[in-house]
Every structure is written in structure tokens, then in C-alpha cells.
Design a protein around this motif. Structure first.
Motif, PDB file in Angstrom:
ATOM      1  N   ALA A 188       0.826  -1.204   0.000  1.00 19.30           N
ATOM      2  CA  ALA A 188       0.000   0.000   0.000  1.00 19.30           C
ATOM      3  C   ALA A 188       0.863   1.258   0.000  1.00 19.30           C
ATOM      4  O   ALA A 188       0.617   2.199  -0.775  1.00 19.30           O
ATOM      5  N   LEU A 262      -6.588   1.453   2.723  1.00 16.89           N
ATOM      6  CA  LEU A 262      -5.792   0.227   2.657  1.00 16.89           C
ATOM      7  C   LEU A 262      -4.909   0.062   3.893  1.00 16.89           C
ATOM      8  O   LEU A 262      -4.795  -1.041   4.434  1.00 16.89           O
ATOM      9  N   LEU A 276     -14.331  -0.604   2.759  1.00 13.94           N
ATOM     10  CA  LEU A 276     -13.558  -0.374   1.546  1.00 13.94           C
ATOM     11  C   LEU A 276     -14.465  -0.345   0.328  1.00 13.94           C
ATOM     12  O   LEU A 276     -15.431  -1.110   0.239  1.00 13.94           O
ATOM     13  N   TRP A 281      -7.791  -2.485  -4.485  1.00 15.54           N
ATOM     14  CA  TRP A 281      -6.392  -2.679  -4.872  1.00 15.54           C
ATOM     15  C   TRP A 281      -6.172  -2.327  -6.339  1.00 15.54           C
ATOM     16  O   TRP A 281      -5.110  -1.791  -6.701  1.00 15.54           O
TER      17      TRP A 281
END
Length: 309
Positions: A188, A262, A276, A281
Motif C-alpha cells: 500500500a 488500505l 472499503l 487494490w
């Protein structure tokens, strides 16, 4: 009887060599235009050759940043912690911005947000002044100018790593013990570093011609911070409100919010995947590649103009 002196006629002037002849002569002896922009591939190679300078310059800047303060490098950690304390008092206690987040989670939630957003904020502010604030170095030495904004972004990454020690203490103090999920912090932050470097390159070029941009950017970044969920959960704040779907998506998928979420997901036990946005990602990778590639090419395009009045 005087003898007349005869002056010989002047020799005919030689024609000036054509530009093509000059170019061929320069190429024959390996001469290049001073300060000319190299090809993109050559520029990347030059930048890699200067990697030791970039690292040493970033360390020197980090050491000198608080050299005049009595607490020295402790301010690297104290400054974001004090900011987090102020935000907790105003947003957590007075305004109730901790809605939707358990009380014992809000402090690590807030501290993580402040630390991670400060990483991006400081990288951008340092990037704006990377060229305009180092004109003496730029004009005196020949090196790829991208070394400066990259070095400043690296400096902010090193500063964040010092802050992560305090962040770990905060996490443990509020019940989040080390787990395998903590390893997710590494990719991250690496993606965020690439994103920050791209932004630093963009604003370094803009700031090289418009020094007043350094005065404007703190207001822009403060607005970005308030819209990124540093002090509150974006889904919780939008719940039950008549907000267009596209606006909710923009707020959740903006890169600052993505990277904060993240790191929070990796470190805080109670901050689950429900907080999230989908494909988080993929968005983190996309923002990093987009900013990194565009920022690098955009900066490289003006390489020959940096440091010239």
C-alpha cells in the motif's frame, strides 16, 4: 622613377558551412547540444545512475529539516501526532465525526489517516519547490532534474517510516495486535509512494515557472484532506443523505482515500472490508501507474528548460 605598389586582391570569402554540415561534424566528434533533453529511455538510465545521489540528498534534507529545533528529529513524529490530537478534539469530540466507527477504533483510525495523508501532502508541497527552491544546484551542475522531486518524495517516505513506529504503538495501545494483515502496509505504501512521486514531478514542473503555486497549494491540499475521509468514514457520512451516486464514488475512489483505507484495513482489526470500496487494490495500482507515468513524462518534456531564466 617611383615604383607603384600593387595590393593583391582579397581572397574570396568562404561560404559559411550549412547547418547540415555542422550537424554532421558535431555527430562525427560526439558533440551534443548543451542542456538538450535526452530520449526517455536515456533519461531513465541517467536517473538510475544518480540513484546514490538521490538517496544521499534525501537523507541530508531529512537530517537538516529540524536541525535548528531543540527536539530535532522528534518533530517528524510530533507534528502529525499534534495534528491528530487537534483533529480528534474538533472532529471527534465537538463535531461527532466518528459516526459509524467504534469509539475504541476512532483514535487509530484518525492517526492513521493523518499520517498517511501527510505523506502525500508533504510530497506535493516539497515537489512544488523542488526546482524553484534549488536553482543554484540546477544551474551549477548537470544531472537529470527529476532527481530532485524524486528525492523529496523519498525524503517524505523515510519520514513516514519513522512515524510508523509511533503508529504501531497506537495500534497496540488500542487493541490491534500485530497480524499477517499488517504486511499489506508494504504494498500500500509503495503504491502511494509511486503516486506521490508522480504528483511531485507534475508540480515540480508547474512550480518551476509559477513560484506562486507554492502559496496556493496548502489551500488546495487542505480541501483535498477534508474531502478524503481523514477525520471521518466516507460511507458512514454519506449514509442516509441525498447525495448523487457519482459524487459518492468520486469521494471513495479518490487516491488519498484509497491509500488511507488500505493502511487502515491492514492495521486496524475492526476496520473490515465493509469500509472499503470495491476493487480497491485495482484502483490503488491504477492511480499509482497513472500518476507515476504521466508525471514522469510530463516532467521530462521540459527537462531542457529547468533553471533557465
Amino acid at each position: 622613377m617611383s615604383q607603384a605598389l600593387h595590393t593583391p586582391p582579397p581572397a574570396p570569402a568562404r561560404p559559411a558551412p550549412a547547418e547540415d554540415d555542422l550537424a554532421a561534424l558535431a555527430a562525427k566528434y560526439g558533440l551534443t547540444v548543451s542542456g538538450a533533453r535526452p530520449s526517455l529511455g536515456e533519461y531513465v538510465r541517467q536517473l538510475w545512475d544518480r540513484r546514490h545521489f538521490i538517496l544521499a540528498f534525501s537523507r541530508a534534507k531529512l537530517t537538516a529539516q529540524y536541525s535548528q529545533a531543540k527536539l530535532g528529529q522528534l518533530w517528524q513524529v510530533a507534528t502529525p501526532l499534534l495534528n491528530a490530537a487537534v483533529y480528534f478534539f474538533i472532529f471527534g469530540l465537538l463535531l461527532g465525526a466518528n459516526r459509524g466507527i467504534p469509539k475504541d477504533v476512532y483514535v487509530p483510525f484518525l492517526v492513521t489517516g493523518v499520517f498517511v495523508f501527510t505523506f502525500t501532502q508533504s510530497s506535493v508541497l516539497a515537489g512544488v519547490r523542488a526546482i524553484s527552491g534549488n536553482l543554484g544546484l540546477v544551474r551549477a551542475l548537470h544531472f537529470p532534474r527529476a532527481s530532485l522531486p524524486v528525492s523529496f518524495a523519498l525524503q517524505q517516505l523515510q519520514q513516514l517510516l519513522y512515524s510508523m513506529i509511533v503508529l504501531v504503538v497506537v495500534m497496540v495501545a488500542f487493541g490491534s495486535l500485530p497480524a499477517w494483515s499488517w504486511l499489506l502496509v508494504v504494498p500500500a505504501l509503495l503504491l502511494q509512494f509511486v503516486f506521490n512521486t508522480g504528483l511531485a514531478l507534475v508540480f515540480a514542473r508547474m512550480g518551476s515557472k509559477t513560484p506562486d503555486l507554492a502559496q496556493l497549494m496548502p489551500f488546495v491540499l487542505r480541501t483535498w484532506m477534508y474531502a478524503s475521509g481523514v477525520m471521518f468514514s466516507i460511507p458512514a457520512m454519506l449514509e442516509g443523505k441525498d447525495v448523487p451516486a457519482w459524487l459518492a464514488d468520486v469521494l471513495q475512489w479518490n487516491p488519498a482515500a484509497i491509500y488511507m483505507d488500505l493502511v487502515r484495513f491492514a492495521l486496524i482489526d475492526e476496520y473490515g472490508s465493509s469500509y472499503l470500496p470495491p476493487h480497491v487494490w485495482a484502483f490503488a495500482l491504477g492511480w499509482a501507474l497513472l500518476a507515476g507515468v504521466i508525471g514522469f513524462v510530463y516532467f521530462w518534456k521540459a527537462e531542457e528548460r529547468y533553471g533557465r531564466g
